[in-house]
Design a protein around this motif. Structure first.
Motif, PDB file in Angstrom:
ATOM      1  N   ALA A  29      -6.835 -18.385  10.181  1.00 45.86           N
ATOM      2  CA  ALA A  29      -6.001 -19.568   9.586  1.00 45.86           C
ATOM      3  C   ALA A  29      -6.478 -20.803  10.505  1.00 45.86           C
ATOM      4  CB  ALA A  29      -4.624 -19.411   9.968  1.00 45.86           C
ATOM      5  N   ALA A  30      -6.761 -20.490  11.795  1.00 48.84           N
ATOM      6  CA  ALA A  30      -7.260 -21.795  12.684  1.00 48.84           C
ATOM      7  C   ALA A  30      -8.576 -22.397  12.152  1.00 48.84           C
ATOM      8  CB  ALA A  30      -7.180 -21.139  14.094  1.00 48.84           C
ATOM      9  N   THR A  31      -9.561 -21.568  11.823  1.00 52.69           N
ATOM     10  CA  THR A  31     -10.780 -22.184  11.288  1.00 52.69           C
ATOM     11  C   THR A  31     -10.595 -22.861  10.159  1.00 52.69           C
ATOM     12  OG1 THR A  31     -11.633 -19.836  12.462  1.00 52.69           O
ATOM     13  CG2 THR A  31     -12.915 -21.043  10.744  1.00 52.69           C
ATOM     14  N   SER A  32      -9.807 -22.691   9.236  1.00 58.16           N
ATOM     15  CA  SER A  32      -9.710 -23.458   8.153  1.00 58.16           C
ATOM     16  C   SER A  32      -9.099 -24.836   8.444  1.00 58.16           C
ATOM     17  CB  SER A  32      -8.728 -22.768   7.356  1.00 58.16           C
ATOM     18  OG  SER A  32      -7.473 -22.523   7.495  1.00 58.16           O
ATOM     19  N   LYS A  33      -8.382 -25.037   9.612  1.00 59.12           N
ATOM     20  CA  LYS A  33      -7.898 -26.206  10.104  1.00 59.12           C
ATOM     21  C   LYS A  33      -8.749 -26.957  10.990  1.00 59.12           C
ATOM     22  CE  LYS A  33      -3.701 -25.828   7.938  1.00 59.12           C
ATOM     23  NZ  LYS A  33      -3.351 -26.672   7.012  1.00 59.12           N
ATOM     24  N   VAL A  34      -9.474 -26.181  11.843  1.00 55.61           N
ATOM     25  CA  VAL A  34     -10.094 -26.884  12.989  1.00 55.61           C
ATOM     26  C   VAL A  34     -11.512 -26.632  12.999  1.00 55.61           C
ATOM     27  CG1 VAL A  34      -8.252 -27.420  14.644  1.00 55.61           C
ATOM     28  CG2 VAL A  34      -9.444 -25.390  14.519  1.00 55.61           C
ATOM     29  N   GLY A  35     -12.252 -25.920  12.023  1.00 56.21           N
ATOM     30  CA  GLY A  35     -13.573 -25.752  12.125  1.00 56.21           C
ATOM     31  C   GLY A  35     -13.896 -24.265  12.458  1.00 56.21           C
ATOM     32  N   ILE A  36     -15.264 -23.981  12.134  1.00 54.72           N
ATOM     33  CA  ILE A  36     -15.573 -22.586  12.554  1.00 54.72           C
ATOM     34  C   ILE A  36     -15.682 -22.239  13.929  1.00 54.72           C
ATOM     35  CG2 ILE A  36     -18.114 -22.981  12.219  1.00 54.72           C
ATOM     36  CD1 ILE A  36     -18.328 -20.598  10.687  1.00 54.72           C
ATOM     37  N   PHE A  37     -16.085 -23.396  14.934  1.00 58.05           N
ATOM     38  CA  PHE A  37     -16.556 -23.131  16.061  1.00 58.05           C
ATOM     39  C   PHE A  37     -15.131 -23.138  17.164  1.00 58.05           C
ATOM     40  CE2 PHE A  37     -20.166 -25.235  14.649  1.00 58.05           C
ATOM     41  CZ  PHE A  37     -20.881 -24.168  14.808  1.00 58.05           C
ATOM     42  N   TYR A  38     -13.939 -22.971  16.373  1.00 59.83           N
ATOM     43  CA  TYR A  38     -12.665 -22.612  17.357  1.00 59.83           C
ATOM     44  C   TYR A  38     -12.771 -21.280  17.674  1.00 59.83           C
ATOM     45  CZ  TYR A  38      -7.589 -21.932  17.930  1.00 59.83           C
ATOM     46  OH  TYR A  38      -6.474 -21.689  18.510  1.00 59.83           O
ATOM     47  N   LEU A  39     -13.340 -20.292  17.134  1.00 54.03           N
ATOM     48  CA  LEU A  39     -13.445 -18.935  17.881  1.00 54.03           C
ATOM     49  C   LEU A  39     -14.038 -19.115  19.321  1.00 54.03           C
ATOM     50  CD1 LEU A  39     -12.965 -15.741  17.615  1.00 54.03           C
ATOM     51  CD2 LEU A  39     -15.077 -16.045  15.960  1.00 54.03           C
ATOM     52  N   VAL A  40     -15.426 -19.546  19.193  1.00 52.27           N
ATOM     53  CA  VAL A  40     -16.339 -19.624  20.106  1.00 52.27           C
ATOM     54  C   VAL A  40     -15.904 -20.729  21.233  1.00 52.27           C
ATOM     55  CG1 VAL A  40     -17.973 -18.346  18.749  1.00 52.27           C
ATOM     56  CG2 VAL A  40     -18.029 -21.083  18.851  1.00 52.27           C
TER      57      VAL A  40
END
Length: 193
Positions: free
Chosen positions: A150-161
């Motif tokens: 859900a967060a990746t769809s809002k703030v981008g793919i690099f949120y995880l890393v």
């Protein structure tokens, strides 16, 4: 064709004598130590089967309890990871939605206690430490995975890393693993007594 065999009084007597002799032997066994031994042997062979069936039934109940705890913990973790801004939008009439999410203020401490107790209970119910760690951390893996999607769809793919998010996610997993391990260790302590 041969004629049917005739029974003579002597063959009838010997046949009934054999039957009555067998009956006498059975009746005679009722009050002898042999019957007691035979009874003990027959019950001792049934006892392990009965214990095995009870053990399987007990293990089935424990497995069901583990699954129920994992599902409940997954729901609680997932609800806890939903941001407060979303709760205030979803529940505008609730004054405590920003602090407690969908839960009333009266049961919010219970939800917090369940977040800490359920991984330990899951670890306590598991028979080996590998399952204890897997099942105790599984709700965190699922909850964090859903949150990251859900967060990746809002703030981008690099949120995880990003550095701060990686450490937060790892510390949640470490907390759940530690709680599951403590539950499993408690099981070992109680088993020794």
């Amino acid at each position: 064709m041969l004629p049917p065999a005739r029974t003579t009084p002597t063959t009838q007597a010997s046949a009934t004598g054999t039957r009555s002799h067998a009956k006498d032997v059975r009746i005679g066994l009722q009050n002898t130590p042999v019957k007691g031994i035979l009874y003990m042997l027959s019950t001792s062979t049934r006892a392990p089967e009965k214990r095995a069936a009870q053990k399987i039934s007990k293990e089935k109940y424990i497995d069901t309890a583990i699954i129920a705890c994992v599902v409940l913990e997954t729901i609680i973790v997932t609800l806890a990871l939903i941001p407060a801004q979303l709760w205030t939008r979803l529940l505008p009439q609730s004054s405590g939605a920003a602090l407690n999410g969908p839960f009333p203020a009266s049961i919010a401490p219970l939800i917090t206690a369940l977040l800490y107790l359920l991984p330990a209970i899951i670890g306590f119910l598991c028979r080996n430490w590998q399952k204890a760690l897997l099942f105790a951390t599984l709700p965190a893996w699922i909850g964090l995975g859903l949150f990251l999607i859900a967060a990746t769809s809002k703030v981008g793919i690099f949120y995880l890393v990003s550095t701060d998010h990686v450490t937060e996610n790892v510390s949640v997993l470490e907390l759940f693993a530690a709680l599951g391990s403590m539950g499993w260790l408690a099981r070992q302590i109680f088993k020794l007594r």
